[in-house]
Design a protein around this motif. Structure first.
Motif, PDB file in Angstrom:
ATOM      1  N   LEU A  98      24.186 -29.989  12.178  1.00 62.05           N
ATOM      2  CA  LEU A  98      25.157 -30.626  11.441  1.00 62.05           C
ATOM      3  C   LEU A  98      26.143 -30.169  11.382  1.00 62.05           C
ATOM      4  N   LYS A  99      27.339 -30.443  10.483  1.00 66.02           N
ATOM      5  CA  LYS A  99      28.570 -30.130  10.232  1.00 66.02           C
ATOM      6  C   LYS A  99      28.435 -29.143   9.396  1.00 66.02           C
ATOM      7  N   PRO A 100      28.922 -27.461   9.367  1.00 61.45           N
ATOM      8  CA  PRO A 100      28.829 -26.647   8.799  1.00 61.45           C
ATOM      9  C   PRO A 100      30.028 -26.988   7.281  1.00 61.45           C
ATOM     10  N   THR A 101      28.250 -26.689   6.174  1.00 64.41           N
ATOM     11  CA  THR A 101      28.521 -27.241   4.579  1.00 64.41           C
ATOM     12  C   THR A 101      28.637 -29.158   4.446  1.00 64.41           C
ATOM     13  N   GLN A 102      27.947 -29.578   5.491  1.00 67.35           N
ATOM     14  CA  GLN A 102      27.988 -31.158   5.380  1.00 67.35           C
ATOM     15  C   GLN A 102      26.963 -31.105   4.639  1.00 67.35           C
ATOM     16  N   LEU A 103      26.947 -33.111   3.704  1.00 65.81           N
ATOM     17  CA  LEU A 103      25.919 -32.989   3.123  1.00 65.81           C
ATOM     18  C   LEU A 103      25.441 -33.982   3.353  1.00 65.81           C
ATOM     19  N   VAL A 104      24.220 -34.197   3.188  1.00 69.27           N
ATOM     20  CA  VAL A 104      22.902 -35.191   3.578  1.00 69.27           C
ATOM     21  C   VAL A 104      22.291 -35.651   2.649  1.00 69.27           C
ATOM     22  N   THR A 105      21.580 -36.560   3.128  1.00 67.62           N
ATOM     23  CA  THR A 105      20.646 -36.850   2.479  1.00 67.62           C
ATOM     24  C   THR A 105      18.910 -36.879   3.146  1.00 67.62           C
ATOM     25  N   ILE A 106      18.109 -35.913   3.225  1.00 69.15           N
ATOM     26  CA  ILE A 106      16.553 -36.241   3.665  1.00 69.15           C
ATOM     27  C   ILE A 106      15.938 -37.411   3.118  1.00 69.15           C
ATOM     28  N   PHE A 135      24.845 -38.644   5.372  1.00 68.62           N
ATOM     29  CA  PHE A 135      25.815 -39.553   3.391  1.00 68.62           C
ATOM     30  C   PHE A 135      24.816 -39.178   2.395  1.00 68.62           C
ATOM     31  N   LEU A 136      24.710 -39.154   1.306  1.00 68.98           N
ATOM     32  CA  LEU A 136      24.072 -39.125   0.362  1.00 68.98           C
ATOM     33  C   LEU A 136      23.943 -40.625  -0.073  1.00 68.98           C
ATOM     34  N   LEU A 137      22.187 -40.753  -0.003  1.00 69.91           N
ATOM     35  CA  LEU A 137      21.640 -42.458   0.102  1.00 69.91           C
ATOM     36  C   LEU A 137      21.023 -42.187  -1.247  1.00 69.91           C
ATOM     37  N   PHE A 138      20.849 -42.891  -1.899  1.00 72.91           N
ATOM     38  CA  PHE A 138      21.366 -42.676  -3.829  1.00 72.91           C
ATOM     39  C   PHE A 138      19.710 -44.039  -3.910  1.00 72.91           C
ATOM     40  N   GLU A 176      12.310 -24.356   4.314  1.00 72.75           N
ATOM     41  CA  GLU A 176      12.554 -22.751   3.457  1.00 72.75           C
ATOM     42  C   GLU A 176      13.413 -21.893   2.508  1.00 72.75           C
ATOM     43  N   ARG A 177      14.645 -22.409   2.663  1.00 77.47           N
ATOM     44  CA  ARG A 177      15.207 -21.128   2.557  1.00 77.47           C
ATOM     45  C   ARG A 177      16.697 -22.622   1.693  1.00 77.47           C
ATOM     46  N   THR A 178      16.794 -23.593   1.702  1.00 76.91           N
ATOM     47  CA  THR A 178      17.717 -24.097   2.303  1.00 76.91           C
ATOM     48  C   THR A 178      17.125 -25.036   0.398  1.00 76.91           C
ATOM     49  N   ALA A 179      18.331 -24.782  -0.889  1.00 80.71           N
ATOM     50  CA  ALA A 179      17.738 -25.822  -2.164  1.00 80.71           C
ATOM     51  C   ALA A 179      18.426 -27.358  -1.849  1.00 80.71           C
ATOM     52  N   ALA A 180      17.699 -27.455  -2.243  1.00 77.71           N
ATOM     53  CA  ALA A 180      18.407 -29.700  -2.643  1.00 77.71           C
ATOM     54  C   ALA A 180      19.235 -28.787  -4.084  1.00 77.71           C
ATOM     55  N   SER A 181      20.140 -30.031  -3.354  1.00 76.08           N
ATOM     56  CA  SER A 181      20.303 -30.367  -4.609  1.00 76.08           C
ATOM     57  C   SER A 181      20.458 -31.008  -6.302  1.00 76.08           C
ATOM     58  N   GLY A 182      20.120 -31.747  -4.946  1.00 75.62           N
ATOM     59  CA  GLY A 182      19.468 -33.215  -6.127  1.00 75.62           C
ATOM     60  C   GLY A 182      18.917 -34.236  -5.110  1.00 75.62           C
ATOM     61  N   GLY A 183      18.274 -35.576  -5.657  1.00 70.78           N
ATOM     62  CA  GLY A 183      17.100 -36.661  -5.184  1.00 70.78           C
ATOM     63  C   GLY A 183      16.497 -37.120  -6.875  1.00 70.78           C
ATOM     64  N   SER A 219      10.860 -40.721  -1.107  1.00 68.54           N
ATOM     65  CA  SER A 219      11.002 -39.361  -1.098  1.00 68.54           C
ATOM     66  C   SER A 219      12.359 -39.019  -1.103  1.00 68.54           C
ATOM     67  N   ARG A 220      13.252 -38.847  -1.385  1.00 68.23           N
ATOM     68  CA  ARG A 220      14.691 -38.090  -0.724  1.00 68.23           C
ATOM     69  C   ARG A 220      15.213 -36.989  -1.645  1.00 68.23           C
ATOM     70  N   ALA A 221      15.910 -36.362  -1.224  1.00 66.80           N
ATOM     71  CA  ALA A 221      16.596 -35.136  -1.579  1.00 66.80           C
ATOM     72  C   ALA A 221      17.959 -34.729  -1.030  1.00 66.80           C
ATOM     73  N   PHE A 222      18.893 -34.142  -2.110  1.00 62.98           N
ATOM     74  CA  PHE A 222      20.082 -33.828  -1.488  1.00 62.98           C
ATOM     75  C   PHE A 222      20.363 -32.956  -1.153  1.00 62.98           C
ATOM     76  N   TYR A 223      20.983 -32.212   0.417  1.00 63.06           N
ATOM     77  CA  TYR A 223      21.193 -30.980   0.932  1.00 63.06           C
ATOM     78  C   TYR A 223      22.810 -31.529   1.286  1.00 63.06           C
ATOM     79  N   ARG A 224      23.314 -29.169   0.887  1.00 62.83           N
ATOM     80  CA  ARG A 224      24.554 -29.258   1.994  1.00 62.83           C
ATOM     81  C   ARG A 224      24.015 -28.319   3.118  1.00 62.83           C
ATOM     82  N   ALA A 225      24.370 -28.382   4.321  1.00 64.93           N
ATOM     83  CA  ALA A 225      24.426 -27.936   5.303  1.00 64.93           C
ATOM     84  C   ALA A 225      25.027 -26.270   5.646  1.00 64.93           C
TER      85      ALA A 225
END
Length: 420
Positions: A24-32, A110-113, A61-68, A46-52
């Motif tokens: 991914l691009k540095p600090t890119q926002l993604v949806t998993i 992108f953020l998939l709502f 295991e170390r990146t926090a989901a910011s939302g979703g 289910s889905r969660a939003f992350y920043r790379a």
């Protein structure tokens, strides 16, 4: 190019997996997004939003989901929070031998709502979640009155034997037995109504049926005697406690969110009759969604008029593990367990153990089973509220599953590993 890696890609359904996204691009926002379709064709997702991070990586295991569907560092959060697109459905594996759940993990840049069939992921991976490991043998049981399915680990054994029961869902439910066998137990998934020629509904608990099942399991040449274990949830927990009380070859009982008395249905065993505490349907609470809370429907077993409904569990010769969710909205399982343990202590018995999980609901199942607070249930016109909170409940499932296996091995013995 983005890439998602799941390790291992094929696993047992109760095992954790590691999920990482690279490229991914540095600090890119993604949806998993995780998605799976059950055997009825119902989609769960289910889905969660992350920043790379600065390297363009997301490691669950170390990146926090910011939302979703959740927030924070939850490596298995996408599995915990799977929910159906059709309201109030429960994800249950029915054909445990024939196929796994195939969970697709998609990455969107992108953020998939909401679910969008036109949205194209930048990376995808399918992981298989099996409920039996290779070599597990399943045998359909139709002997005497007993119906069910026996799961045996690979090898000659002998293996500690366990009877596995569920509650008001009825029918034959096999996913927990498949996992128990995968961890070295001979597990008999035992239905007691709503299956084949068994009663369509449960009007009484005929303990001789369960005694027949216990004898059938014990006489199997691959089952390690002299005793067996029983695990049950809800009504199954009530029956498991009755088996522990009256059947001397029950040496280990796992009681998950149930009652220490007979409720609604009486018990018959030879010349013993225990009446059921009546239900008080006028105590049902209604939610804004139309779901019902039944926690107050059940009568108080401490009431003098219901003392003959309480199981005399001081007669139990085996050990009992109470697994209790503090936010159980199906019944007051905490009070039932405390009363049962106090009764044992009053009679000088020290054969019980309590696992109490403050934020867990009613349906405490093996790890990574999706958390469900409200579902439809057979025979009930409106959805039922089970209670609990996502993270606390899911962590309770992880911890209790290991403790349940440890408890069963302690009191039933370990399989003969040299002969596997």
């Amino acid at each position: 190019m983005a890439q998602i890696i799941v390790t291992p890609v094929v696993s047992l359904a109760d095992e954790p997996v590691k999920i990482c996204v690279f490229g991914l691009k540095p600090t890119q926002l993604v949806t998993i997004q995780a998605s799976v379709t059950d055997e009825r064709g119902i989609l769960f997702h289910s889905r969660a939003f992350y920043r790379a991070d600065s390297s363009g990586e997301v490691d669950l295991e170390r990146t926090a989901a910011s939302g979703g569907d959740f927030q924070g560092v939850l490596p298995m959060g996408l599995f915990w929070s799977l929910r159906s697109v059709k309201p109030f459905q429960r994800l249950i594996k029915r054909d445990v031998m024939g196929s796994p759940f195939r969970v697709t993990l998609d990455v969107y840049d992108f953020l998939l709502f909401k679910t969008d069939p036109a949205a194209q992921p930048v990376a995808s991976q399918v992981t298989e979640r099996w409920f039996v490991k290779p070599g597990i043998e399943r045998t359909k049981i139709r002997e005497g009155r007993v119906r069910g399915a026996l799961f045996l680990p690979p090898g000659e054994g002998p293996f500690p034997g366990v009877i596995d029961m569920f509650g008001g869902i009825g029918g034959l439910v096999e996913f927990r037995s498949g996992l128990l066998a995968s961890h070295g137990f001979a597990s008999l998934a035992l239905p007691y109504f709503g299956y084949e020629d068994l009663p369509r509904t449960l009007t009484e608990v005929d303990l001789e049926y369960f005694e027949e099942a216990a004898n059938l399991l014990l006489k199997h040449p691959k089952v390690l005697g002299p005793g067996i274990g029983v695990i049950g949830v809800s009504k199954g927990a009530e029956i498991a406690l009755a088996m522990a009380t009256f059947l001397k070859h029950v040496k280990a009982t796992v009681f998950i969110n149930g009652f220490n008395s007979m409720n609604g249905t009486p018990l018959h065993y030879r010349d013993i009759h225990i009446p059921g505490i009546p239900y008080y349907e006028e105590r049902i609470l209604l939610s804004d969604s139309g779901a019902i809370d039944t926690c107050y429907v059940f009568g108080d077993p401490l009431s003098p008029k219901y003392q003959d409904c309480v199981l005399p569990i001081e007669k139990a010769v085996g050990h009992i593990l109470f697994v209790i969710g503090g936010e159980d909205r199906s019944c007051n399982s905490k009070r039932n367990a405390e009363e049962a343990i106090e009764r044992l202590r009053h009679h000088g018995r020290n054969n019980s153990q309590l696992l109490f999980y403050p934020g867990a609901g009613h349906l405490i199942e093996p790890p990574a089973s999706p958390f469900v607070r409200v579902t439809v249930s057979p025979g009930v016109l409106q959805p039922l509220i089970w209670g609990g909170e996502l993270v606390a409940h899911s962590k309770a499932q992880e911890h209790s599953w290991l403790e349940i296996q440890r408890f069963l091995r302690l009191h039933l013995g370990k399989p003969s590993m040299s002969r596997l």
